[in-house]
Motif scaffolding. Structure first.
Motif, PDB file in Angstrom:
ATOM      1  N   HIS A  46      -5.816   1.394   5.867  1.00 20.02           N
ATOM      2  CA  HIS A  46      -6.957   1.689   5.002  1.00 20.02           C
ATOM      3  C   HIS A  46      -7.346   0.452   4.193  1.00 20.02           C
ATOM      4  CE1 HIS A  46      -9.703   4.054   2.571  1.00 20.02           C
ATOM      5  NE2 HIS A  46      -9.168   3.499   1.483  1.00 20.02           N
ATOM      6  N   LYS A  52       0.818  -1.214   0.000  1.00 17.51           N
ATOM      7  CA  LYS A  52       0.000   0.000   0.000  1.00 17.51           C
ATOM      8  C   LYS A  52       0.853   1.265   0.000  1.00 17.51           C
ATOM      9  CE  LYS A  52      -3.996  -2.012   2.389  1.00 17.51           C
ATOM     10  NZ  LYS A  52      -4.930  -1.877   3.534  1.00 17.51           N
ATOM     11  N   LEU A  53       2.108   1.147   0.369  1.00 21.15           N
ATOM     12  CA  LEU A  53       2.993   2.305   0.340  1.00 21.15           C
ATOM     13  C   LEU A  53       3.423   2.643  -1.078  1.00 21.15           C
ATOM     14  CD1 LEU A  53       5.233   1.539   3.456  1.00 21.15           C
ATOM     15  CD2 LEU A  53       3.191   2.977   3.313  1.00 21.15           C
ATOM     16  N   ARG A  58      -2.421   4.862   6.440  1.00 26.60           N
ATOM     17  CA  ARG A  58      -2.399   4.451   5.027  1.00 26.60           C
ATOM     18  C   ARG A  58      -2.369   2.928   4.909  1.00 26.60           C
ATOM     19  NH1 ARG A  58       2.147   6.639   0.722  1.00 26.60           N
ATOM     20  NH2 ARG A  58       1.346   5.567  -1.139  1.00 26.60           N
ATOM     21  N   GLU A 108       0.523   8.800  10.159  1.00 27.64           N
ATOM     22  CA  GLU A 108       0.050   8.941   8.783  1.00 27.64           C
ATOM     23  C   GLU A 108       0.315   7.674   7.975  1.00 27.64           C
ATOM     24  OE1 GLU A 108       0.811  11.760   4.822  1.00 27.64           O
ATOM     25  OE2 GLU A 108       1.660  12.316   6.760  1.00 27.64           O
ATOM     26  N   THR A 109       1.502   7.110   8.119  1.00 21.67           N
ATOM     27  CA  THR A 109       1.831   5.885   7.378  1.00 21.67           C
ATOM     28  C   THR A 109       0.985   4.716   7.863  1.00 21.67           C
ATOM     29  OG1 THR A 109       4.104   6.616   6.977  1.00 21.67           O
ATOM     30  CG2 THR A 109       3.669   4.259   6.818  1.00 21.67           C
TER      31      THR A 109
END
Length: 331
Positions: free
Chosen positions: A215, A87-88, A212, A208-209
């Protein structure tokens, strides 16, 4: 398409009926106090995992590492964390090998290019170069049992992900980056506490990471028993036990190294060691009822290497005796 060899893990080598030196779980079942905690939670299985239980578990992990709860992402085992990493969306992922292969599987299955960073014969970091924007490394590394210096890890180019699944087996955790807000760190609770069948781990990183990565996960991503296990294993009493286990493990490792001598490739820092043996040794050991982890599925190694779980001396002597007989026969 992922190579099937990359999906090979020690549990496949440890067939029923064999003395297990292939799997790196410290004990075959959780200690009595932890079983009691999990048993007490069984009556709650008729309810969905609660937000309060998740908050307690995240808070326990945060206290354990000096982080804030929003820097903790709870997982169904550390392996789930690797599945989330695509996802990164890195342009390319560098995997330091020999090392745990699940990160490579996750990136390749997501269509993300993977670059191997192969370490030399002592498997230590020196002048590492790569063209990727994200790098994954284990510390201590599976299967080499090398513990890399934190400063050397921080010097790696690109975004850093460190697999610290076995760090709690290292006395004092001297090279851990679990406190560093600029690094993504994966931790497992299944090795030390005999919870491989339950799956319990977590990710540490900036909020924040982690948001992400989280999600798109299903609702109630972590079950009630896992939440209870994470909370319990991060409480002060458990951490004291874990520290004691790490010291005992270091003593067991010293016995193993003395018993195996020059077969040991590098001094082990994790609860396992890498040995170099004649071809055919693993199969011959298996015929004598001994399971060891094959290593030709790790990039950079071949079938002359075995990973061996370190056990208490009275148990490890069984492996040493069988290996001595096998090597005499092969010679």
């Amino acid at each position: 398409m992922t190579s099937p060899d990359l999906r090979h893990h020690g549990d496949v080598d440890a067939a029923p009926g064999l003395a297990d030196f292939a799997v790196n779980v410290r004990v075959p079942h959780p200690p009595a106090w932890l079983r009691d905690r999990l048993a007490a939670a069984l009556d709650g299985l008729g309810r969905y995992p609660s937000g309060q239980a998740e908050e307690r578990a995240r808070a326990a992990v945060a206290r354990r590492h000096g982080r804030s709860p929003d820097e903790v992402l709870l997982l169904n085992g550390a392996a789930e964390g690797f599945a989330l990493l695509p996802k990164l969306a890195p342009r390319c992922a560098a995997i330091v090998h020999p090392g745990f292969t699940e990160p490579e599987v996750a990136f390749r299955d997501a269509g993300i290019p993977v670059e191997h960073v192969l370490l030399s014969s002592d498997f230590r970091l020196r002048d590492v170069q790569h063209d990727a924007d994200l790098v994954v490394i284990g510390n201590p590394t599976n299967p080499t049992s090398v513990l890399h210096e934190a400063a050397a890890l921080k010097a790696l180019p690109g975004r850093l992900v460190v697999d610290e699944a076995f760090m709690d087996a290292v006395p004092g955790e001297p090279e851990s980056l679990a406190h560093d807000p600029d690094v993504l760190v994966l931790r497992s609770l299944t090795k030390t506490w005999g919870l491989a069948g339950l799956r319990a781990g977590y990710l540490l990183g900036d909020p924040e990471t982690l948001a992400r990565l989280a999600h798109g996960r299903p609702h109630w991503p972590v079950g009630s028993l896992t939440l209870e296990a994470i909370t319990a294993c991060c409480e002060p009493e458990a951490l004291a036990d874990s520290a004691r286990f790490a010291l005992e493990g270091a003593e067991h490792a010293a016995f193993a190294v003395a018993a195996l001598g020059d077969l040991v490739v590098v001094p082990p820092k994790g609860p396992y060691l890498l040995v170099r043996v004649p071809r055919g040794t693993r199969e011959a050991l298996r015929d004598k009822g001994i399971a060891a982890r094959r290593c030709d599925t790790f990039p950079g190694l071949d079938d002359t290497y075995l990973r061996v779980a370190i056990r208490p001396p009275e148990e490890f002597a069984l492996f040493v005796d069988a290996l001595r007989v096998v090597m005499e026969e092969l010679a």
